[in-house]
Design an enzyme around this catalytic site. Sequence first.
Site, PDB file in Angstrom:
ATOM      1  N   SER A  99     -10.698 -33.915 -23.819  1.00  0.00           N
ATOM      2  CA  SER A  99     -10.621 -33.328 -25.152  1.00  0.00           C
ATOM      3  C   SER A  99     -10.950 -34.331 -26.253  1.00  0.00           C
ATOM      4  O   SER A  99     -12.070 -34.829 -26.330  1.00  0.00           O
ATOM      5  CB  SER A  99      -9.236 -32.708 -25.351  1.00  0.00           C
ATOM      6  N   ASP A 242     -13.976 -31.108 -31.566  1.00  0.00           N
ATOM      7  CA  ASP A 242     -13.641 -32.297 -30.786  1.00  0.00           C
ATOM      8  C   ASP A 242     -14.486 -32.299 -29.517  1.00  0.00           C
ATOM      9  O   ASP A 242     -15.397 -31.473 -29.373  1.00  0.00           O
ATOM     10  CB  ASP A 242     -12.142 -32.358 -30.485  1.00  0.00           C
ATOM     11  N   ASP A 244     -14.290 -31.359 -26.446  1.00  0.00           N
ATOM     12  CA  ASP A 244     -14.493 -30.175 -25.611  1.00  0.00           C
ATOM     13  C   ASP A 244     -14.481 -28.887 -26.421  1.00  0.00           C
ATOM     14  O   ASP A 244     -14.457 -27.791 -25.867  1.00  0.00           O
ATOM     15  CB  ASP A 244     -13.457 -30.113 -24.487  1.00  0.00           C
TER      16      ASP A 244
END
Length: 445
Positions: A99, A242, A244
């Site tokens: 992430s 961000d 992902d």
Amino acid sequence: MKLFGTDGVRGEAGVKLDAFCALKLGIAAGIYYREHTKTNRILVGKDTRRSGYMLENALVSGLTAAGYEVIQIGPMPTPAIAYLTEDMRCDGGIMVSASHNPFMDNGIKFFGRSGYKIDEKDEEVIEKIYNDFNTLEAAQKKGKEIGSSKRIDDVVGRYIVHIKNSFPKDLSLHGIRVVLDCANGAAYKVAPTIFSELGAEVFVINDEPNGFNINENCGATQPLMLQEEVRRVRADIGFALDGDADRLVVVDEKGEVIHGDKLIGVLALAAKESKMLKNNAVVATIMSNYALEEFLKSHGIALVRSNVGDKYVLEAMLEKNLNFGGEQSGHIIFSDFAKTGDGLVSALQTMAYILKSKKPASKALNCFNLYPQILKNLSVNAKPNLESLENYQTFLQSIEAHNIRHLIRYSGTENKLRILLEGKDEKLLEKVMQECETYFKGKIC
């Protein structure tokens, strides 16, 4: 050492999370999914980290060793994995991503066939299998029972169409100037395509991933570059994703970041005005500003608070039969369109609200004032139970004596202690935060 954290398995690639770990997780996941199999297919995606090659291939080896057919779709947003797992009728989906973390970290997230992240009980099942060598060894297939894998590159179109369908068909982005910061991450192709096809004039930054620059001084966690670009090109709005793309940060036409709680507030109000808000209630976490709760209440909307983490937000939404919730960090869930936080769905819903309001972003998205908050992340050497620290309760009582709301917790994905303070006197907050740093640095930092 516990394998799963608040968002799947996460750690430094090649250290906590190495190829051997991913291989074992692949076999363990294959055994777990086998108990619920319908199609014998597992979907696997990843973000743009270099270590994704290592972990993806190790996972696929484990899954095929357990007899599964694996569909690899390459770099795609986490919410795309959630959507496509259900859409393609797979038994489960796996996303390789850390992430918003820096490139040296990576993670593995697991989804059930419905597209929802598996819950903690299911994670415990996988972890138990992972730690049982005999079970892992016995589950490996041979001969014609060994699984297979194939890479499919054209599923991106399904996700793009799905996201575009979340945007009201009576609206268009024609004439809107948008800056997209893709964080050199998983949405570097799909995000510009979606906004362009909906008619926007798109300026894209940080869309050239090289395996090491994901989230590096860019994206939702560091939007300074986006703010500067919005001002430079005189854009109407800017969106930062961000790594992902499950998180969104919004920058208005003046180059100012819109606080996540304000975004949750106006999107909740928009949903209610469109008669799309179930049961006139939304979910936010214990970190959300009390001013958000007051704003929602003034519009007849109840606020349900959950623990920190998008999966806890979703759990509360499902429990209360609600269809909207989010975290101030930018994870926002519209369950009518997505099974997890989706930065692109959130961006399009934000645009729909702004267009309907006929106001610039700075006015449309600033509907209330927040109480001052300070958030500090302290790096820690270990994570002992906070209650075990010397005079901990006495220290908390000294904070509360100043009428300051506090939330002190360890990060579930990083070696950090997160300290949130909220009150009416900002200078007092700063003073108390310094006291917090002094207290913890002498004990766990």
